[in-house]
Design a protein around this motif. Structure first.
Motif, PDB file in Angstrom:
ATOM      1  N   GLN A   8       0.847  -1.204   0.000  1.00 37.14           N
ATOM      2  CA  GLN A   8       0.000   0.000   0.000  1.00 37.14           C
ATOM      3  C   GLN A   8       0.887   1.262   0.000  1.00 37.14           C
ATOM      4  O   GLN A   8       1.608   1.459  -0.962  1.00 37.14           O
ATOM      5  CB  GLN A   8      -0.979  -0.053   1.181  1.00 37.14           C
ATOM      6  N   HIS A  49      -2.355  10.749   6.733  1.00 34.94           N
ATOM      7  CA  HIS A  49      -3.741  11.073   7.104  1.00 34.94           C
ATOM      8  C   HIS A  49      -4.301   9.918   7.926  1.00 34.94           C
ATOM      9  O   HIS A  49      -3.585   8.957   8.190  1.00 34.94           O
ATOM     10  CB  HIS A  49      -4.591  11.411   5.870  1.00 34.94           C
ATOM     11  N   ASP A  53      -6.134   2.476   5.903  1.00 40.43           N
ATOM     12  CA  ASP A  53      -5.106   1.894   5.028  1.00 40.43           C
ATOM     13  C   ASP A  53      -3.779   2.666   5.088  1.00 40.43           C
ATOM     14  O   ASP A  53      -2.879   2.414   4.260  1.00 40.43           O
ATOM     15  CB  ASP A  53      -5.612   1.781   3.579  1.00 40.43           C
ATOM     16  N   HIS A  54      -3.669   3.547   6.086  1.00 40.00           N
ATOM     17  CA  HIS A  54      -2.411   4.286   6.313  1.00 40.00           C
ATOM     18  C   HIS A  54      -1.962   4.232   7.766  1.00 40.00           C
ATOM     19  O   HIS A  54      -0.817   4.536   8.064  1.00 40.00           O
ATOM     20  CB  HIS A  54      -2.552   5.742   5.851  1.00 40.00           C
ATOM     21  N   ASP A 140      -2.020  10.266   0.140  1.00 39.12           N
ATOM     22  CA  ASP A 140      -3.140  10.107  -0.798  1.00 39.12           C
ATOM     23  C   ASP A 140      -3.491  11.497  -1.297  1.00 39.12           C
ATOM     24  O   ASP A 140      -3.790  12.380  -0.497  1.00 39.12           O
ATOM     25  CB  ASP A 140      -4.372   9.531  -0.085  1.00 39.12           C
ATOM     26  N   HIS A 190       0.109   2.936  -3.355  1.00 43.29           N
ATOM     27  CA  HIS A 190      -1.365   2.959  -3.272  1.00 43.29           C
ATOM     28  C   HIS A 190      -2.020   2.297  -4.488  1.00 43.29           C
ATOM     29  O   HIS A 190      -2.878   2.883  -5.145  1.00 43.29           O
ATOM     30  CB  HIS A 190      -1.871   4.407  -3.100  1.00 43.29           C
TER      31      HIS A 190
HETATM   32 MN    MN Z   1      -5.546   5.432   1.169  1.00 40.40          MN
END
Ligand code: MN
Ligand code: NI
Length: 226
Positions: A8, A49, A53-54, A140, A190
């Motif tokens: 990711q 952020h 997924d981060h 992102d 990503h």
């Molecule tokens: Mn993301």
């Protein structure tokens, strides 16, 4: 510097004796099932952020290593309330000098909330300026004219840009972003983790090559030197 990819948007940078981890989302990522999260060593964890997924493994890795979480004021406060001892709040436009270099939090066009719904401030990216190299981790983001401000202040060696489309830029916008920030070398991120962001590797490499850019798509677990 040594860069290891954990899937990711998660990368570990070894800069001198310091280990800087970006956006740890590893344990829920089926593509990263070979990675042992508890073996990852980090001194600083930089979050772009608040999305799952981060940030999913940030608390675990911070506790394992007594690492410092660097993020927006809202995210840093949220981790502080969870009992993470070392947090460093920032906001877009600010910079701080740390033992490995200077980081500047720059704008990203994206939304941001924490996994429990807590408001997380603005989404962000980082420019990291070290003794030998300077790079941009975009987080992102959409393609934005704000990116043109970066080369007015920094001479970048490479950039990490999202290329998965749907939630962020696709490869075409990322290549325009590479022009905006004036880099020829791009590490893609990503992509592939979820059906929405699956990409054709051959196709994006061809598009990048035609634009005269070097696109690096790292294998999960791979380490490179830049
Ligand atoms: Mn993301
Ligand atoms: Ni996001």
């Amino acid at each position: 510097m040594e860069i290891t990819y954990y899937g990711q948007s998660c990368f570990l940078f070894k800069i001198g004796d310091h280990r800087i981890l970006f956006d740890p989302f590893i344990s829920p990522n089926e593509l990263a099932s070979d990675i042992d999260v508890d073996s990852i060593q980090a001194d600083y964890i930089l979050l772009s952020h608040g999305h799952q997924d981060h940030v999913h493994d940030a608390e675990r890795i911070a506790r394992n290593n007594d690492a410092t979480i660097i993020a927006t004021y809202e995210i840093a406060t949220w981790y502080g309330e969870k009992g993470i001892a070392n947090t460093h709040p920032m906001n877009t436009g600010g910079k701080v000098t740390l033992p490995f270099g200077t980081i500047k939090m720059v704008s990203a066009i994206h939304s941001s909330s924490l996994p429990d719904g807590t408001y997380a401030g603005s989404a962000a990216g980082y420019v990291v300026e070290t003794e030998n190299q300077t790079f941009y981790f975009a987080g992102d983001t959409a393609l934005t004219y704000d990116m043109k401000l970066i080369p007015e202040q920094f001479d970048l060696d490479f950039a990490l840009l999202p290329i998965g489309d749907n939630f962020t830029m696709d490869i075409h916008d990322a290549l325009v972003a590479a022009d905006f920030v004036q880099v020829d070398k791009v590490i893609g991120m990503h992509y592939d983790t979820f059906p929405y962001i699956r990409i054709d590797h051959e196709e994006v490499k061809e598009v990048a090559e035609m634009a005269g850019k070097e696109l690096i798509l790292m294998q999960i677990g791979q380490t490179i030197n830049l």
